[in-house]
Design a protein around this motif. Structure first.
Motif, PDB file in Angstrom:
ATOM      1  N   VAL A 180       6.197   4.054  25.930  1.00 53.06           N
ATOM      2  CA  VAL A 180       5.114   4.039  26.910  1.00 53.06           C
ATOM      3  C   VAL A 180       3.907   3.389  26.251  1.00 53.06           C
ATOM      4  CG1 VAL A 180       3.577   5.417  28.360  1.00 53.06           C
ATOM      5  CG2 VAL A 180       5.968   6.122  28.046  1.00 53.06           C
ATOM      6  N   LEU A 181       3.356   2.347  26.897  1.00 53.42           N
ATOM      7  CA  LEU A 181       2.208   1.628  26.374  1.00 53.42           C
ATOM      8  C   LEU A 181       1.053   1.751  27.360  1.00 53.42           C
ATOM      9  CD1 LEU A 181       4.806   0.236  25.068  1.00 53.42           C
ATOM     10  CD2 LEU A 181       3.355  -1.778  24.779  1.00 53.42           C
ATOM     11  N   LYS A 182      -0.059   2.208  26.886  1.00 55.84           N
ATOM     12  CA  LYS A 182      -1.242   2.339  27.742  1.00 55.84           C
ATOM     13  C   LYS A 182      -2.303   1.345  27.301  1.00 55.84           C
ATOM     14  CE  LYS A 182      -5.548   3.989  28.629  1.00 55.84           C
ATOM     15  NZ  LYS A 182      -6.808   3.876  27.847  1.00 55.84           N
ATOM     16  N   PHE A 183      -2.917   0.633  28.262  1.00 54.78           N
ATOM     17  CA  PHE A 183      -3.955  -0.339  27.970  1.00 54.78           C
ATOM     18  C   PHE A 183      -5.247   0.079  28.666  1.00 54.78           C
ATOM     19  CE2 PHE A 183       0.004  -2.523  27.292  1.00 54.78           C
ATOM     20  CZ  PHE A 183      -0.226  -3.261  26.131  1.00 54.78           C
ATOM     21  N   GLY A 184      -6.307   0.212  27.872  1.00 52.61           N
ATOM     22  CA  GLY A 184      -7.588   0.698  28.380  1.00 52.61           C
ATOM     23  C   GLY A 184      -8.391  -0.355  29.098  1.00 52.61           C
ATOM     24  N   GLY A 185      -9.588   0.053  29.545  1.00 50.76           N
ATOM     25  CA  GLY A 185     -10.433  -0.817  30.352  1.00 50.76           C
ATOM     26  C   GLY A 185     -10.837  -2.107  29.670  1.00 50.76           C
ATOM     27  N   THR A 186     -11.138  -2.062  28.364  1.00 50.53           N
ATOM     28  CA  THR A 186     -11.512  -3.288  27.666  1.00 50.53           C
ATOM     29  C   THR A 186     -10.300  -4.209  27.491  1.00 50.53           C
ATOM     30  OG1 THR A 186     -11.228  -2.097  25.569  1.00 50.53           O
ATOM     31  CG2 THR A 186     -13.457  -2.294  26.424  1.00 50.53           C
ATOM     32  N   SER A 187      -9.113  -3.624  27.386  1.00 52.12           N
ATOM     33  CA  SER A 187      -7.897  -4.423  27.219  1.00 52.12           C
ATOM     34  C   SER A 187      -7.561  -5.204  28.486  1.00 52.12           C
ATOM     35  CB  SER A 187      -6.715  -3.525  26.846  1.00 52.12           C
ATOM     36  OG  SER A 187      -6.926  -2.904  25.600  1.00 52.12           O
ATOM     37  N   VAL A 188      -8.006  -4.696  29.646  1.00 53.66           N
ATOM     38  CA  VAL A 188      -7.731  -5.386  30.918  1.00 53.66           C
ATOM     39  C   VAL A 188      -9.041  -5.763  31.609  1.00 53.66           C
ATOM     40  CG1 VAL A 188      -5.490  -4.285  31.232  1.00 53.66           C
ATOM     41  CG2 VAL A 188      -7.529  -3.158  32.140  1.00 53.66           C
ATOM     42  N   ALA A 189     -10.061  -6.031  30.822  1.00 49.69           N
ATOM     43  CA  ALA A 189     -11.394  -6.290  31.383  1.00 49.69           C
ATOM     44  C   ALA A 189     -11.457  -7.592  32.169  1.00 49.69           C
ATOM     45  CB  ALA A 189     -12.426  -6.307  30.263  1.00 49.69           C
ATOM     46  N   ASN A 190     -10.626  -8.568  31.794  1.00 47.74           N
ATOM     47  CA  ASN A 190     -10.648  -9.881  32.441  1.00 47.74           C
ATOM     48  C   ASN A 190      -9.301 -10.557  32.249  1.00 47.74           C
ATOM     49  OD1 ASN A 190     -10.713 -11.007  29.729  1.00 47.74           O
ATOM     50  ND2 ASN A 190     -12.912 -10.488  29.716  1.00 47.74           N
ATOM     51  N   SER A 191      -9.156 -11.737  32.839  1.00 47.16           N
ATOM     52  CA  SER A 191      -7.864 -12.427  32.785  1.00 47.16           C
ATOM     53  C   SER A 191      -7.493 -12.806  31.357  1.00 47.16           C
ATOM     54  CB  SER A 191      -7.909 -13.682  33.662  1.00 47.16           C
ATOM     55  OG  SER A 191      -8.921 -14.570  33.216  1.00 47.16           O
ATOM     56  N   GLU A 192      -8.473 -13.195  30.563  1.00 39.65           N
ATOM     57  CA  GLU A 192      -8.189 -13.574  29.177  1.00 39.65           C
ATOM     58  C   GLU A 192      -7.569 -12.403  28.410  1.00 39.65           C
ATOM     59  OE1 GLU A 192     -10.622 -15.035  25.167  1.00 39.65           O
ATOM     60  OE2 GLU A 192     -11.648 -14.895  27.098  1.00 39.65           O
ATOM     61  N   ASN A 193      -8.127 -11.224  28.584  1.00 38.50           N
ATOM     62  CA  ASN A 193      -7.592 -10.053  27.899  1.00 38.50           C
ATOM     63  C   ASN A 193      -6.228  -9.660  28.445  1.00 38.50           C
ATOM     64  OD1 ASN A 193     -10.028 -10.138  26.620  1.00 38.50           O
ATOM     65  ND2 ASN A 193     -10.754  -8.139  27.315  1.00 38.50           N
ATOM     66  N   ILE A 194      -6.048  -9.787  29.751  1.00 40.55           N
ATOM     67  CA  ILE A 194      -4.768  -9.423  30.359  1.00 40.55           C
ATOM     68  C   ILE A 194      -3.654 -10.335  29.839  1.00 40.55           C
ATOM     69  CG2 ILE A 194      -3.489  -9.366  32.554  1.00 40.55           C
ATOM     70  CD1 ILE A 194      -6.105  -8.320  33.833  1.00 40.55           C
ATOM     71  N   LEU A 195      -3.984 -11.598  29.561  1.00 41.87           N
ATOM     72  CA  LEU A 195      -2.976 -12.493  28.982  1.00 41.87           C
ATOM     73  C   LEU A 195      -2.581 -12.022  27.577  1.00 41.87           C
ATOM     74  CD1 LEU A 195      -4.296 -15.992  30.141  1.00 41.87           C
ATOM     75  CD2 LEU A 195      -2.381 -14.668  31.077  1.00 41.87           C
ATOM     76  N   LYS A 196      -3.530 -11.431  26.848  1.00 40.32           N
ATOM     77  CA  LYS A 196      -3.183 -10.852  25.549  1.00 40.32           C
ATOM     78  C   LYS A 196      -2.237  -9.665  25.744  1.00 40.32           C
ATOM     79  CE  LYS A 196      -7.736 -11.980  23.543  1.00 40.32           C
ATOM     80  NZ  LYS A 196      -7.327 -13.117  22.705  1.00 40.32           N
ATOM     81  N   VAL A 197      -2.513  -8.856  26.754  1.00 43.97           N
ATOM     82  CA  VAL A 197      -1.632  -7.728  27.075  1.00 43.97           C
ATOM     83  C   VAL A 197      -0.241  -8.245  27.422  1.00 43.97           C
ATOM     84  CG1 VAL A 197      -1.191  -5.882  28.739  1.00 43.97           C
ATOM     85  CG2 VAL A 197      -3.510  -6.231  27.845  1.00 43.97           C
ATOM     86  N   GLU A 198      -0.195  -9.314  28.180  1.00 43.50           N
ATOM     87  CA  GLU A 198       1.092  -9.897  28.583  1.00 43.50           C
ATOM     88  C   GLU A 198       1.923 -10.312  27.369  1.00 43.50           C
ATOM     89  OE1 GLU A 198       2.173 -14.146  30.393  1.00 43.50           O
ATOM     90  OE2 GLU A 198       0.995 -12.905  31.781  1.00 43.50           O
ATOM     91  N   ASN A 199       1.261 -10.918  26.370  1.00 41.52           N
ATOM     92  CA  ASN A 199       1.980 -11.336  25.157  1.00 41.52           C
ATOM     93  C   ASN A 199       2.528 -10.128  24.398  1.00 41.52           C
ATOM     94  OD1 ASN A 199       1.570 -14.096  25.560  1.00 41.52           O
ATOM     95  ND2 ASN A 199      -0.435 -14.038  24.526  1.00 41.52           N
ATOM     96  N   ILE A 200       1.759  -9.053  24.397  1.00 48.05           N
ATOM     97  CA  ILE A 200       2.224  -7.818  23.733  1.00 48.05           C
ATOM     98  C   ILE A 200       3.437  -7.265  24.465  1.00 48.05           C
ATOM     99  CG2 ILE A 200       1.603  -5.416  23.236  1.00 48.05           C
ATOM    100  CD1 ILE A 200      -1.324  -6.456  22.881  1.00 48.05           C
ATOM    101  N   ILE A 201       3.386  -7.267  25.792  1.00 44.63           N
ATOM    102  CA  ILE A 201       4.492  -6.736  26.598  1.00 44.63           C
ATOM    103  C   ILE A 201       5.763  -7.559  26.389  1.00 44.63           C
ATOM    104  CG2 ILE A 201       5.301  -6.330  28.961  1.00 44.63           C
ATOM    105  CD1 ILE A 201       3.174  -4.350  27.909  1.00 44.63           C
ATOM    106  N   LYS A 202       5.604  -8.861  26.305  1.00 46.24           N
ATOM    107  CA  LYS A 202       6.770  -9.725  26.105  1.00 46.24           C
ATOM    108  C   LYS A 202       7.484  -9.396  24.789  1.00 46.24           C
ATOM    109  CE  LYS A 202       5.211 -13.698  28.841  1.00 46.24           C
ATOM    110  NZ  LYS A 202       4.713 -15.092  28.817  1.00 46.24           N
ATOM    111  N   LYS A 203       6.693  -9.064  23.747  1.00 40.25           N
ATOM    112  CA  LYS A 203       7.290  -8.734  22.452  1.00 40.25           C
ATOM    113  C   LYS A 203       7.980  -7.371  22.478  1.00 40.25           C
ATOM    114  CE  LYS A 203       4.096 -11.531  19.701  1.00 40.25           C
ATOM    115  NZ  LYS A 203       3.032 -11.525  18.659  1.00 40.25           N
ATOM    116  N   GLU A 204       7.509  -6.493  23.345  1.00 39.22           N
ATOM    117  CA  GLU A 204       8.044  -5.124  23.397  1.00 39.22           C
ATOM    118  C   GLU A 204       9.155  -4.952  24.423  1.00 39.22           C
ATOM    119  OE1 GLU A 204       7.389  -2.515  21.575  1.00 39.22           O
ATOM    120  OE2 GLU A 204       5.581  -3.075  20.471  1.00 39.22           O
ATOM    121  N   SER A 205       9.396  -5.962  25.258  1.00 34.55           N
ATOM    122  CA  SER A 205      10.261  -5.777  26.423  1.00 34.55           C
ATOM    123  C   SER A 205      11.752  -5.864  26.125  1.00 34.55           C
ATOM    124  CB  SER A 205       9.896  -6.800  27.512  1.00 34.55           C
ATOM    125  OG  SER A 205      10.070  -8.122  27.029  1.00 34.55           O
TER     126      SER A 205
END
Length: 815
Positions: A3-28
């Motif tokens: 289970v991975l939780k991403f806080g408000g700063t991690s999803v604050a904008n599209s640029e940050n969400i793309l970073k989250v996406e890269n993390i998810i791809k590595k964990e998927s």
């Protein structure tokens, strides 16, 4: 499953969400549940809009519009253009719902907890839907799941309690029926048994992730945030704070309870019960190891093991004290106190009670002070009337600082070390609490000392490398400029060999003063000082105190009589003083004694070695003799490098005026040489030595035998030189008389049988004082132990370089 939780700063904008996406791809490569918060600050903005609506302020409409634009832009930046229309409509529809809710609040003028939960739920609902859609368009096997349809709670709106049995049934059923690799869910939100939207309170998204991890028996819970794990201290307060590599659940609970904001205590509970590992990671530095929290952390008992794992702090604290003789030996007092607070839903953060049972002190959030005071006084009304108990006492403007670590119970002296370093920095502790587990020592201090306390403790327990010393220097003349240069030149050596860093945090001359908490570098010193604010010794002291930096040292390298007037104020704030200024130590005896006692009582140092003999270890030697049980019986000394230089060089080949002028040119005299030649300076020095030897001598008790004609003492410095020329025969006669006796002239200070005198003497060749050249000083000490063969301290006793080095040595000793 993870289970991975991403806080408000991690999803604050599209640029940050793309970073989250890269993390998810590595964990998927395995199944994962992704819990997301609302976009950064959105929840607060939604609450603000609703509150404005309830106050009949139509400004809520612009706030809603601003939030809506944020989500519309997110869709435009994350969703392919051909698919945007549906998602833009999706966002607009839900913001129409938000506006309708706020319109209703505006009309009714009422903002209930139930409505608050409904409005704030939209932040996570929208962000999680958009992120799930983005994953799908990236060909990830992702699905959006509404956590509110599966997490069931009671109807305690804004802080609902989870029905774990019902929630577990729902989650197990869902994941049995849905086999997607990635499940994206909104955090924070749930529903009660009647289908009403509820929220999980502070740290709710973390709690959502913990619930999923626990009920689904996940392999690991990861909390992704904007820092690289739990820190040894709040980095906003302590710039040297560093990530904690690993920590036990119990330690994490203690740190989070007392304000470590990366985690909230309820978050840890579900996974802690199931022994599920928890890892805190940084979205913006995913390769950093972060902090690993587990039951399997091994606690070593070796001396090399870190004593503590972290320092946490909590501000806006009030202390409430209930006391009275009617509490002693009476059962149920504590129960009654805590029960009445419970009725008002007031959380007790810390408790401490005197062993006599005469008082109980509790710490609460400052915002609850009014309600707490009223409910306590009301509950104990009968006892108050009978004066068995006093009305509750309140202290506000406080903070809690907690030192946490499992290893504290295996090591003695931790409390002494903690309280010692705080006391040495003038930080008063208002209350103390330590659990029986010995993994937490909590203290209550003034809010104004919070930054200083955190840094002092962090330096003491986590920074074995370098200790920061903050210097505030008054005086940039001959001695001051040499001292500053020595500090810059020698600081690298001190860092490498003594593990201390001298940082000039403030400096003042007679015209300007300047400050910098981070230190004033050598190449910017002159420019900053030239452009500094108007100098004022009073403001200089106030600034030192208000900045309240740890390990502070006030350095007085002047002869200004005004500066010692602030010594008492500075010492009372536990700030060390190093002075070459002789005014304080040679002032009225009671004042001198008072300053020394203040320094002692406030656990700080008051050093003035350079008051006598520049860098010669005269005062230190006397102090060592007295401390070891010896007693000074007499002192004979040449204490003026100026006068020694003058009389060593006055041999009749040059006039006395020319020799004095040469001494002034070489920097051996004060700007007005009469201050040296009149013997006042020497009298002050023998006075200081007598006092340090344990004798309560006053300045006016010293016999001063003058050799200068009275006329030389009047007028300007130029007039003084003119008069000396006129009185050359007078000086020549003094010299010739000594020569006829086969002796030389020395200006000598003597102390014996409780009396002191200074004056020009004829010295015979057999005297230790005879062979004293240049600007050298000599002090001949006779004591009970050194009665036949005296103890002699001899060497250069004047000059800016050696005086500065003596001040430097005192600074290092004061640390």
């Amino acid at each position: 499953m993870k289970v991975l939780k991403f806080g408000g700063t991690s999803v604050a904008n599209s640029e940050n969400i793309l970073k989250v996406e890269n993390i998810i791809k590595k964990e998927s490569s395995q199944k994962i549940v992704v819990v997301v918060s609302a976009l950064h600050s959105v929840t607060d903005q939604l609450i603000k809009a609703a509150e404005q609506a309830s106050n009949n302020d139509d400004g809520y409409l612009s706030i809603i519009k601003t939030i809506e634009e944020k989500y519309l832009n997110l869709v435009k930046e994350l969703i392919p253009i051909l698919e945007q229309s549906a998602w833009l409509s999706f966002v607009k529809k839900h913001f129409n719902d938000i506006e309708d809710l706020c319109n209703g609040i505006f009309v009714l003028g009422e903002f209930t907890g139930r409505t608050k939960d409904k409005i704030t739920s939209y932040g996570e609902f929208l962000s999680s839907n958009i992120i799930a859609a983005r994953f799908k368009f990236e060909k990830l096997d992702a699905v959006w799941m509404n956590s509110a349809d599966h997490i069931i709670t009671n109807s305690n709106f804004t802080n609902a309690k989870v029905d774990f049995e019902a929630t577990e049934r729902n989650l197990i059923k869902y994941f049995e029926e849905n086999q997607h690799q990635i499940t994206v869910v909104p955090g924070f939100i749930a529903k009660d048994h009647n289908g009403n939207t509820t929220t999980l309170g502070r740290g709710g998204s973390d709690y959502t992730a913990s619930i999923f991890a626990s009920l689904l028996n996940a392999e690991e819970l990861q909390i992704w945030t904007d820092v690289s794990g739990m820190m040894t201290a709040d980095p906003k307060l302590s710039p040297n704070a560093k990530p904690i590599p690993e920590i036990s659940y119990q330690e994490a609970m203690e740190l989070s309870h007392f304000g470590a904001k990366v985690l909230y205590p309820p978050t840890i509970q579900p996974v802690m019960v199931k022994n599920i590992d928890l890892r805190i990671k940084n979205t913006f530095d995913p390769e950093a190891s972060g902090t690993f929290i587990s039951h399997n952390i091994k606690i070593s008992e070796g001396e090399e093991q870190q004593v503590a794992v972290g320092i946490s702090n909590m501000s806006n604290i009030a202390l409430l004290t209930l006391e009275g003789s009617g509490m002693v030996g009476i059962p149920g007092i504590s129960a009654k106190l805590f029960q009445c607070l419970s009725y008002e839903k007031i959380n007790v953060i810390l408790i401490t009670q005197s062993s006599s049972e005469h008082s109980i002190t509790i710490a609460i959030n400052e915002k609850n002070t009014f309600n707490a005071e009223n409910t306590i006084n009301s509950s104990f009304e009968d006892d108050l009337k009978l004066k068995r108990i006093s009305p509750v006492k309140i202290e506000s403007g406080l903070s809690i600082v907690a030192l946490v670590g499992e290893n504290m119970k295996n090591r003695s002296g931790v409390s002494a070390k903690m309280f010692g370093c705080l006391g040495n920095n003038g930080i008063n502790i208002r209350a103390i609490a330590q659990g029986s587990s010995e993994r937490n020592i909590s203290i209550v201090i003034s809010e104004k000392n919070i930054k200083k306390a955190v840094n002092v403790l962090h330096e003491e327990f986590f920074e074995s490398e370098i200790k920061q010393i903050h210097l505030y220097i008054c005086g940039t003349g001959n001695v001051g400029s040499k001292l500053i240069q020595q500090i810059y030149d020698q600081n690298k050596y001190l860092q490498e060999n003594l593990l201390i860093n001298l940082r000039i945090a403030g400096i003042s001359n007679s015209r300007k003063m300047v400050f910098s908490d981070q230190g004033i570098s050598q190449n910017e010193l002159n420019e900053k000082l030239e452009n500094g604010e108007q100098a004022s010794i009073k403001k200089f002291a106030e600034e030192i105190i208000s900045r309240n930096l740890r390990n502070s040292v006030f350095v007085d390298v002047t002869a200004n009589a005004e500066i010692p007037k602030i010594y008492e104020t500075v010492l009372k704030r536990s700030i060390n003083i190093v002075a070459c200024n002789k005014i304080a130590a040679s002032s009225d005896f009671e004042k001198y004694k008072s300053l020394k006692n203040i320094a002692k009582n406030h656990s700080c140092k008051f050093f003035f070695e350079t008051n006598v003999g520049a860098s010669l270890p005269i005062i230190g030697t006397i102090n060592d003799l007295i401390r070891s049980g010896d007693q000074i019986t007499s002192i004979q000394a040449v204490l003026s490098g100026t006068l020694n230089f003058v009389f060593n060089n006055y041999d009749g080949s040059k006039t006395f005026s020319e020799v004095v002028a040469e001494a002034q040119k070489q920097g051996f005299t004060e700007p007005d040489p009469r201050l040296d030649l009149a013997g006042t300076d020497v009298a002050r020095k023998i006075l200081i030595l007598a006092r340090e030897s344990g004798y309560p001598l006053q300045f006016d008790e010293i016999e001063n035998i003058q050799f200068l004609p009275e006329e030389c003492m009047n007028g300007s410095v130029d007039d003084f030189y003119s008069k000396m020329i006129q009185y050359e025969d007078h000086f020549k006669n003094i010299l010739d008389k000594a020569k006829k006796e086969g002796k030389i002239l020395k200006y000598v200070a003597e102390f014996k049988d409780g009396k002191a005198k200074v004056g020009l003497q004829h010295i015979a060749p057999e005297s230790d004082v005879f062979h004293l050249y240049g600007k050298d000083n000599i002090v001949i000490l006779k004591t009970l132990r050194y009665s036949e063969q005296p103890l002699v301290v001899k060497g250069a006793g004047a000059g800016a370089e050696v005086t500065a080095s003596g001040v430097f040595a005192d600074i290092v000793r004061s640390i």
